[in-house]
Motif scaffolding. Structure first.
Motif, mmCIF file in Angstrom:
data_model
loop_
_atom_site.group_PDB
_atom_site.id
_atom_site.type_symbol
_atom_site.label_atom_id
_atom_site.label_comp_id
_atom_site.label_asym_id
_atom_site.label_seq_id
_atom_site.Cartn_x
_atom_site.Cartn_y
_atom_site.Cartn_z
ATOM 1 N N TRP A 1 0.881 -1.182 0.000
ATOM 2 C CA TRP A 1 0.000 0.000 0.000
ATOM 3 C C TRP A 1 0.911 1.221 0.000
ATOM 4 N N ILE A 2 1.284 1.679 -1.197
ATOM 5 C CA ILE A 2 2.311 2.705 -1.346
ATOM 6 C C ILE A 2 1.724 4.109 -1.350
ATOM 7 N N THR A 3 0.461 4.241 -1.754
ATOM 8 C CA THR A 3 -0.166 5.558 -1.811
ATOM 9 C C THR A 3 -1.669 5.398 -1.620
ATOM 10 N N ASN A 4 -2.378 6.541 -1.668
ATOM 11 C CA ASN A 4 -3.843 6.554 -1.595
ATOM 12 C C ASN A 4 -4.357 6.206 -0.201
ATOM 13 N N ASN A 5 -4.038 7.128 0.754
ATOM 14 C CA ASN A 5 -4.598 7.061 2.109
ATOM 15 C C ASN A 5 -4.172 5.818 2.866
ATOM 16 N N GLY A 6 -2.880 5.504 2.793
ATOM 17 C CA GLY A 6 -2.347 4.367 3.533
ATOM 18 C C GLY A 6 -2.217 4.647 5.018
ATOM 19 N N SER A 7 -1.667 3.692 5.745
ATOM 20 C CA SER A 7 -1.637 3.789 7.205
ATOM 21 C C SER A 7 -0.738 4.923 7.699
ATOM 22 N N PHE A 8 0.421 5.121 7.067
ATOM 23 C CA PHE A 8 1.295 6.216 7.497
ATOM 24 C C PHE A 8 0.670 7.573 7.175
ATOM 25 N N SER B 1 -3.619 14.795 -6.020
ATOM 26 C CA SER B 1 -2.676 15.582 -5.224
ATOM 27 C C SER B 1 -2.443 14.991 -3.839
ATOM 28 N N LYS B 2 -2.722 13.711 -3.678
ATOM 29 C CA LYS B 2 -2.580 13.086 -2.363
ATOM 30 C C LYS B 2 -1.125 12.695 -2.097
ATOM 31 N N MET B 3 -0.753 12.699 -0.820
ATOM 32 C CA MET B 3 0.605 12.352 -0.421
ATOM 33 C C MET B 3 0.789 10.838 -0.391
ATOM 34 N N ASP B 4 1.974 10.370 -0.799
ATOM 35 C CA ASP B 4 2.270 8.936 -0.784
ATOM 36 C C ASP B 4 2.786 8.502 0.579
ATOM 37 N N GLU B 5 2.890 7.185 0.775
ATOM 38 C CA GLU B 5 3.274 6.618 2.060
ATOM 39 C C GLU B 5 4.729 6.911 2.437
ATOM 40 N N ILE B 6 5.603 6.975 1.453
ATOM 41 C CA ILE B 6 7.015 7.190 1.763
ATOM 42 C C ILE B 6 7.227 8.574 2.357
ATOM 43 N N ARG B 7 6.624 9.565 1.753
ATOM 44 C CA ARG B 7 6.772 10.915 2.302
ATOM 45 C C ARG B 7 6.038 11.067 3.632
#
Length: 371
Positions: free
Chosen positions: A31-38, A227-233
């Motif tokens: 789950w790398i992007t789109n409202n993941g846990s981080f 424009s959503k933030m990914d999990e890595i950032r």
């Protein structure tokens, strides 16, 4: 120069071992992007830290400005400042909105509330002020004008992470506020941004708009954007949040040292802290009076650059002088005398939480000796 005014501070860096473990968790979750846990965790952590009801994360600091205008259905004309980074006004342009520039206060660099009413026309729908260098705008005066004329207020708070007035976050002012988490900011997610939202209904709308307008798998409720933030950032942001108070305190100490060292240099001026304000020390601007200092701002700036000191002329040129905007009636120098003078005299000195004793020594000696 008195050596005692300069201290060495160790750089504050995220724990790379912890970051590597977070990356492994992301990889294993797929789950790398789109409202993941981080992403969800960072939104909650930031809302708590910033003392705001709701926050939505974005992939940079410009897209929340564009989206805020969309969410509030702003059209026509918006009153704003010429003294900012150009993204402030670009957000208006991307929404087909005409910027109307008004002058700024000499004591803060922020939009002058006393100049706003004269710029209001039947086409005016909103005010977009900027908390320049993290110094809070006169939010009370601006809100009184907005209420009087039925206008929305969107604050570009790109510089204002964690800034409070009498214990209250300035991010709670207006209808919406936006933040930048670019790598140059006090708090960063490498690239990133956020919008501060006051109620759950608007939070839901913003979250739809930053994800193409999707409400669910088969329903698009508005022409949104990606424009959503990914999990890595988001993971990097969680680590940086652990360091932010210490980082701000280091910047505070650097600001104290700059002021102590520069206070009595003729032709160099700066601002002291505003009473009752919790500052974040995101920038340290000085202003060069060429007649008193014996050198123009640009002469000092380029000499510093030649000596490896990478300061910035924030904000020069004024947004109103750039080609997309200089033809606007409100963009004339006659309309913006304070902003024009400030833009032609400002240098933002290096200030960050990894600055060293030797860095400060070189910067100050360059100003003392005119390099």
């Amino acid at each position: 120069m008195d050596n005692k005014i300069i201290t060495v501070t160790s750089p504050l860096l995220p724990d790379l071992g912890e970051f590597h473990e977070m990356l492994r968790l992301i990889w294993r979750s797929k789950w790398i992007t789109n409202n993941g846990s981080f992403h969800q965790e960072l939104e909650k952590a930031l809302a708590e830290y910033l003392k705001v009801p709701y926050i939505s994360l974005f992939t940079n600091g410009t897209l929340p400005l564009i989206t805020a205008l969309q969410a509030l259905r702003i059209t026509g004309e918006v009153i704003t400042t010429p003294y900012s980074f150009v993204a402030t006004t670009h957000a208006l342009w991307w929404n087909g909105i005409k910027p109307v520039f008004v002058d700024i206060e000499p004591s803060t660099g922020n939009i002058d509330p006393n100049k706003i009413e004269a710029a209001i026309t039947p086409k005016t729908t909103a005010i977009m002020p900027v908390h320049v260098y993290g110094k809070p705008c006169d939010t009370k005066a601006i809100q009184e004008i907005a209420d009087k004329y039925g206008l929305k207020v969107i604050y570009d708070a790109a510089h204002a992470f964690g800034v409070e007035v009498n214990g209250e976050s300035i991010l709670n002012a207006g209808d919406l506020s936006t933040l930048s988490f670019h790598a140059t900011k006090v708090y960063n997610t490498i690239e990133g941004g956020a919008m501060i939202i006051h109620d759950a209904t608007m939070k839901k709308r913003i979250d739809y708009l930053r994800n193409f307008g999707f409400a669910d798998e088969t329903t698009v409720v508005a022409p949104g954007i990606n424009s959503k933030m990914d999990e890595i950032r988001a993971a990097y942001g969680l680590l940086n949040l652990k360091l932010i108070d210490a980082a701000i305190e280091v910047r505070h100490q650097v600001a104290i040292k700059y002021r102590h060292a520069l206070r009595n240099i003729e032709g160099i001026s700066f601002w002291d802290d505003m009473p009752g304000v919790k500052h974040n020390y995101s920038y340290f601007p000085i202003f060069v009076d060429a007649d008193k200092y014996g050198m123009t701002r640009d002469e000092l700036y380029f000499k510093m650059r030649d000596n490896g000191i990478y300061c910035r002329r924030y904000f020069y040129p004024l947004i109103s002088n750039f080609s997309p905007y200089h033809g606007l009636p409100s963009a004339t120098k006659e309309n913006l005398p304070v902003a024009t003078r400030m833009a032609e005299s400002v240098i933002c000195l290096p200030i960050h939480h990894a600055i060293t004793n030797e860095d400060l020594r070189e910067i100050l000696l360059c100003i003392y000796k005119k390099c």
